[in-house]
Design a protein around this motif. Structure first.
Motif, PDB file in Angstrom:
ATOM      1  N   HIS A  63      52.772 -30.537 -69.163  1.00  0.00           N
ATOM      2  CA  HIS A  63      54.166 -30.817 -69.533  1.00  0.00           C
ATOM      3  C   HIS A  63      54.262 -32.125 -70.298  1.00  0.00           C
ATOM      4  CE1 HIS A  63      54.111 -28.933 -65.348  1.00  0.00           C
ATOM      5  NE2 HIS A  63      54.143 -27.936 -66.220  1.00  0.00           N
ATOM      6  N   GLU A  64      53.283 -32.321 -71.216  1.00  0.00           N
ATOM      7  CA  GLU A  64      53.150 -33.563 -71.974  1.00  0.00           C
ATOM      8  C   GLU A  64      53.553 -33.303 -73.430  1.00  0.00           C
ATOM      9  OE1 GLU A  64      52.112 -36.968 -71.348  1.00  0.00           O
ATOM     10  OE2 GLU A  64      52.980 -36.866 -73.352  1.00  0.00           O
ATOM     11  N   LEU A  65      54.563 -34.047 -73.914  1.00  0.00           N
ATOM     12  CA  LEU A  65      55.109 -33.807 -75.245  1.00  0.00           C
ATOM     13  C   LEU A  65      54.668 -34.825 -76.297  1.00  0.00           C
ATOM     14  CD1 LEU A  65      58.802 -32.799 -74.502  1.00  0.00           C
ATOM     15  CD2 LEU A  65      57.010 -31.360 -75.436  1.00  0.00           C
ATOM     16  N   THR A  66      53.793 -35.738 -75.949  1.00  0.00           N
ATOM     17  CA  THR A  66      53.407 -36.770 -76.912  1.00  0.00           C
ATOM     18  C   THR A  66      52.502 -36.225 -78.000  1.00  0.00           C
ATOM     19  OG1 THR A  66      53.577 -38.462 -75.202  1.00  0.00           O
ATOM     20  CG2 THR A  66      52.342 -39.031 -77.181  1.00  0.00           C
ATOM     21  N   LEU A  67      51.455 -35.500 -77.605  1.00  0.00           N
ATOM     22  CA  LEU A  67      50.478 -35.035 -78.576  1.00  0.00           C
ATOM     23  C   LEU A  67      51.094 -34.081 -79.598  1.00  0.00           C
ATOM     24  CD1 LEU A  67      47.559 -34.988 -79.551  1.00  0.00           C
ATOM     25  CD2 LEU A  67      47.094 -33.150 -77.901  1.00  0.00           C
ATOM     26  N   ILE A  68      52.089 -33.292 -79.190  1.00  0.00           N
ATOM     27  CA  ILE A  68      52.663 -32.324 -80.116  1.00  0.00           C
ATOM     28  C   ILE A  68      53.328 -33.013 -81.305  1.00  0.00           C
ATOM     29  CG2 ILE A  68      54.903 -32.225 -78.937  1.00  0.00           C
ATOM     30  CD1 ILE A  68      53.021 -29.309 -80.629  1.00  0.00           C
ATOM     31  N   GLN A  69      53.848 -34.213 -81.091  1.00  0.00           N
ATOM     32  CA  GLN A  69      54.464 -34.936 -82.194  1.00  0.00           C
ATOM     33  C   GLN A  69      53.436 -35.288 -83.263  1.00  0.00           C
ATOM     34  OE1 GLN A  69      57.440 -37.985 -80.659  1.00  0.00           O
ATOM     35  NE2 GLN A  69      56.311 -37.516 -78.787  1.00  0.00           N
ATOM     36  N   PHE A  70      52.289 -35.780 -82.819  1.00  0.00           N
ATOM     37  CA  PHE A  70      51.222 -36.116 -83.757  1.00  0.00           C
ATOM     38  C   PHE A  70      50.675 -34.858 -84.434  1.00  0.00           C
ATOM     39  CE2 PHE A  70      51.471 -39.708 -80.958  1.00  0.00           C
ATOM     40  CZ  PHE A  70      51.150 -40.800 -81.736  1.00  0.00           C
ATOM     41  N   ALA A  71      50.589 -33.773 -83.669  1.00  0.00           N
ATOM     42  CA  ALA A  71      50.043 -32.535 -84.220  1.00  0.00           C
ATOM     43  C   ALA A  71      50.961 -31.956 -85.295  1.00  0.00           C
ATOM     44  CB  ALA A  71      49.828 -31.520 -83.095  1.00  0.00           C
ATOM     45  N   LEU A  72      52.260 -31.895 -85.030  1.00  0.00           N
ATOM     46  CA  LEU A  72      53.191 -31.355 -86.015  1.00  0.00           C
ATOM     47  C   LEU A  72      53.267 -32.255 -87.257  1.00  0.00           C
ATOM     48  CD1 LEU A  72      56.084 -30.094 -83.703  1.00  0.00           C
ATOM     49  CD2 LEU A  72      54.431 -28.715 -84.977  1.00  0.00           C
ATOM     50  N   TYR A  73      53.223 -33.547 -87.017  1.00  0.00           N
ATOM     51  CA  TYR A  73      53.185 -34.472 -88.166  1.00  0.00           C
ATOM     52  C   TYR A  73      51.946 -34.217 -89.021  1.00  0.00           C
ATOM     53  CZ  TYR A  73      52.404 -38.759 -90.799  1.00  0.00           C
ATOM     54  OH  TYR A  73      52.148 -39.642 -91.806  1.00  0.00           O
ATOM     55  N   SER A  74      50.796 -34.016 -88.383  1.00  0.00           N
ATOM     56  CA  SER A  74      49.553 -33.799 -89.125  1.00  0.00           C
ATOM     57  C   SER A  74      49.605 -32.501 -89.918  1.00  0.00           C
ATOM     58  CB  SER A  74      48.364 -33.781 -88.158  1.00  0.00           C
ATOM     59  OG  SER A  74      48.247 -35.024 -87.475  1.00  0.00           O
ATOM     60  N   VAL A  75      50.174 -31.449 -89.334  1.00  0.00           N
ATOM     61  CA  VAL A  75      50.290 -30.182 -90.062  1.00  0.00           C
ATOM     62  C   VAL A  75      51.164 -30.373 -91.297  1.00  0.00           C
ATOM     63  CG1 VAL A  75      51.147 -27.812 -89.965  1.00  0.00           C
ATOM     64  CG2 VAL A  75      49.878 -28.748 -88.034  1.00  0.00           C
ATOM     65  N   GLY A  76      52.313 -31.050 -91.133  1.00  0.00           N
ATOM     66  CA  GLY A  76      53.184 -31.288 -92.276  1.00  0.00           C
ATOM     67  C   GLY A  76      52.554 -32.198 -93.314  1.00  0.00           C
ATOM     68  N   ARG A  77      51.827 -33.218 -92.862  1.00  0.00           N
ATOM     69  CA  ARG A  77      51.253 -34.203 -93.779  1.00  0.00           C
ATOM     70  C   ARG A  77      50.102 -33.632 -94.595  1.00  0.00           C
ATOM     71  NH1 ARG A  77      50.471 -39.881 -93.966  1.00  0.00           N
ATOM     72  NH2 ARG A  77      49.549 -40.300 -96.009  1.00  0.00           N
ATOM     73  N   TYR A  78      49.266 -32.810 -93.969  1.00  0.00           N
ATOM     74  CA  TYR A  78      48.046 -32.368 -94.631  1.00  0.00           C
ATOM     75  C   TYR A  78      48.032 -30.887 -94.999  1.00  0.00           C
ATOM     76  CZ  TYR A  78      46.702 -36.892 -92.832  1.00  0.00           C
ATOM     77  OH  TYR A  78      46.668 -38.226 -92.551  1.00  0.00           O
ATOM     78  N   ARG A  79      49.093 -30.145 -94.657  1.00  0.00           N
ATOM     79  CA  ARG A  79      49.155 -28.744 -95.048  1.00  0.00           C
ATOM     80  C   ARG A  79      50.432 -28.381 -95.802  1.00  0.00           C
ATOM     81  NH1 ARG A  79      44.741 -29.466 -94.308  1.00  0.00           N
ATOM     82  NH2 ARG A  79      43.203 -28.284 -93.117  1.00  0.00           N
ATOM     83  N   GLY A  80      51.439 -29.213 -95.765  1.00  0.00           N
ATOM     84  CA  GLY A  80      52.631 -28.956 -96.552  1.00  0.00           C
ATOM     85  C   GLY A  80      53.779 -28.345 -95.769  1.00  0.00           C
ATOM     86  N   ARG A  81      54.820 -27.992 -96.501  1.00  0.00           N
ATOM     87  CA  ARG A  81      56.084 -27.586 -95.878  1.00  0.00           C
ATOM     88  C   ARG A  81      55.981 -26.261 -95.137  1.00  0.00           C
ATOM     89  NH1 ARG A  81      61.094 -26.354 -99.709  1.00  0.00           N
ATOM     90  NH2 ARG A  81      59.652 -24.670-100.272  1.00  0.00           N
ATOM     91  N   ARG A  82      55.474 -25.231 -95.793  1.00  0.00           N
ATOM     92  CA  ARG A  82      55.483 -23.909 -95.165  1.00  0.00           C
ATOM     93  C   ARG A  82      54.668 -23.878 -93.869  1.00  0.00           C
ATOM     94  NH1 ARG A  82      54.480 -18.801 -98.921  1.00  0.00           N
ATOM     95  NH2 ARG A  82      56.455 -19.659 -99.701  1.00  0.00           N
ATOM     96  N   PRO A  83      53.426 -24.366 -93.852  1.00  0.00           N
ATOM     97  CA  PRO A  83      52.707 -24.394 -92.572  1.00  0.00           C
ATOM     98  C   PRO A  83      53.430 -25.221 -91.507  1.00  0.00           C
ATOM     99  CG  PRO A  83      51.177 -24.700 -94.377  1.00  0.00           C
ATOM    100  CD  PRO A  83      52.548 -24.796 -94.959  1.00  0.00           C
TER     101      PRO A  83
END
Length: 382
Positions: A95-115
Motif C-alpha cells: 500500500h505504498e504510493l511513492t514509487l508509482i509517482q517516480f514510475a509514471l514520471y519516468s514513463v512520461g519523460r522517456y516514452r512520451g504522451r501516449r504511453p
C-alpha cells in the motif's frame, strides 16, 4: 497509505532533479542513482508502519524490499515499465504510493504522451479494483474519497510532469540540431568562400602567367626557346581550366578584401557605434592574398559581434607578424551586467571564421570573462 507524506513527494523530488540536472557535471546515470536514493528515502519514512499495519514484513526485510523497488529506477530510461510494474506490486502488497509517482514520471519523460496516458489509466484502474476488494485495509467509507483525492491526482500529476519534461527534451534537442545545422552551414559557406578566393587569387596569377608566356613566345619566335614558351602558356591555360572545373563559381561575387580593406571596415564599425583602435604591423600588407582575406574575415566577424553585443565599447584590433607566425588579436570590453548576459560571440559566425583560419593551418580561440571578450587567431604567415 500515508497521504500526508505521499502528496508532496513528487513535487519535492522533481525540484531536486531540476537542480541536479542544472549541474552539467552530473551524468544521466548519476542522476538516475540520485533519483533512486531520493525515492528510497521517501519510502523509508513509511518503514515503521509497514510491518505493524500494512503487511507482515519486519523492519529489515521491508527495507530490502523497498531498496529493490527503488533500484528499478536505475534503469528507468531503458525500462520505465519495470518500475511501473514493481510500483503496482507495492500498491497491492505494501500500500505504498511513492514509487508509482517516480514510475509514471519516468514513463512520461522517456516514452512520451501516449504511453504515459496508458500507464496512468492502467494505474487508476488497478487501484480502483483494489479499493473494491473485500478486506482492503482502508476503512471502506474512505475508499472513494481517498481514491479521488489521492490516487487520481498522484497519477495525473506525475504523468503530466513527465510529459512536460519529455516535450522540453524534444524542444532542446530540436534547438541543438538547428544550432548544429547552422554551424555546419556556416562552415560549408566559409569553405566555399575560401575556394572562391583561391579561384580568384590563383586564377589571376595563372592568367598573368599565360599572358606573359605568350608575350615571351612572340619575342622568341625565331629562337630555340619559342616552343618552350608556347608550352608554358598552354600549361598555364590548362591549369586555369582545371581550376575552373574544380571550383565552381556560385554567382557573381568579388573576392574577400585584404588588409587594405581594414580601415574602411573600422570606419564602418565606428559609424555603427563601436569605435575601433586598429594596429596593423608593417609586414601584414606583404602577406599572400589568402592570408589577407583570412585577416579581413576574422576582423569583420569580431566587429559584427561587438556591434551586436557590446555596442559603444571600443574594439582593439592588433595584427602583427612575428617571423613565421601571423597573429590576430581582437578584444573589447563587455557592458556592465555580469555573466548573465548572452555571450558576445557564440554562433555560426564564429564557426565560419574559425574554419577560415583552420583552412590555412592556424588556430582560433575565443575567450570571455566578466569584463572582456577576446579572439586570438594565429596562423602561418607564409
Amino acid at each position: 497509505m500515508h497521504p500526508k507524506r505521499v502528496a508532496p513527494a513528487l513535487r519535492s523530488v522533481t525540484a531536486a532533479a531540476r537542480r541536479t540536472a542544472g549541474n552539467r557535471a552530473v551524468t544521466p546515470r548519476v542522476l538516475d542513482a540520485l533519483t533512486a536514493i531520493a525515492c528510497l528515502a521517501l519510502m523509508a519514512l513509511d518503514l515503521p508502519g509497514l510491518a505493524a499495519a500494512d503487511n507482515s514484513l519486519n523492519g529489515p526485510t521491508a527495507a530490502l524490499v523497498l531498496a529493490a523497488g527503488a533500484a528499478t529506477l536505475l534503469v528507468r530510461r531503458e525500462l520505465p515499465w519495470l518500475s511501473l510494474a514493481v510500483s503496482l506490486l507495492f500498491i497491492g502488497w505494501l500500500h505504498e504510493l511513492t514509487l508509482i509517482q517516480f514510475a509514471l514520471y519516468s514513463v512520461g519523460r522517456y516514452r512520451g504522451r501516449r504511453p504515459a496516458v496508458l500507464a496512468t489509466a492502467g494505474y487508476i484502474a488497478f487501484c480502483l479494483a483494489l479499493y473494491n476488494v473485500p478486506g482492503w485495509p482502508l476503512d471502506h467509507a474512505r475508499t472513494l474519497s481517498a481514491f479521488l483525492g489521492l490516487v487520481v491526482p498522484i497519477g495525473v500529476l506525475a504523468s503530466a510532469v513527465g510529459i512536460a519534461a519529455y516535450r522540453q527534451d524534444l524542444v532542446r534537442e530540436l534547438d541543438a540540431r538547428r544550432a548544429e545545422s547552422a554551424v555546419l552551414q556556416a562552415v560549408q559557406q566559409e569553405r566555399n568562400s575560401v575556394a572562391r578566393d583561391v579561384h580568384d587569387f590563383v586564377g589571376r596569377e595563372l592568367t598573368l602567367l599565360t599572358v606573359r608566356s605568350e608575350v615571351l613566345a612572340v619575342r622568341a619566335r625565331r629562337t630555340a626557346h619559342a616552343k618552350d614558351f608556347d608550352e608554358l602558356a598552354d600549361t598555364a591555360r590548362r591549369a586555369h581550366l582545371v581550376l575552373n572545373e574544380i571550383i565552381v563559381q556560385r554567382g557573381e561575387r568579388a573576392a574577400t578584401p585584404g588588409t587594405d580593406g581594414l580601415p574602411a571596415l573600422a570606419e564602418q564599425s565606428g559609424r555603427a557605434g563601436s569605435p575601433v583602435r586598429l594596429d596593423v604591423g608593417p609586414g601584414v600588407h606583404a602577406l599572400s592574398p589568402l592570408r589577407q582575406a583570412a585577416v579581413y574575415r576574422v576582423v569583420q566577424e569580431c566587429l559584427t559581434n561587438a556591434a551586436k553585443h557590446a555596442r559603444g565599447e571600443t574594439v582593439d584590433v592588433r595584427i602583427s607578424t612575428d617571423g613565421p607566425q601571423l597573429r590576430i588579436a581582437v578584444s573589447n570590453a563587455l557592458p556592465a551586467g555580469g555573466p548573465g548576459r548572452a555571450p558576445v560571440s557564440a554562433g555560426s559566425g564564429t564557426a565560419g571564421m574559425a574554419e577560415r583560419v583552420r583552412s590555412l593551418g592556424g588556430t582560433l580561440t575565443a575567450t570571455r570573462t566578466d569584463r572582456q571578450y577576446q579572439v586570438i587567431a594565429t596562423l602561418p604567415s607564409s
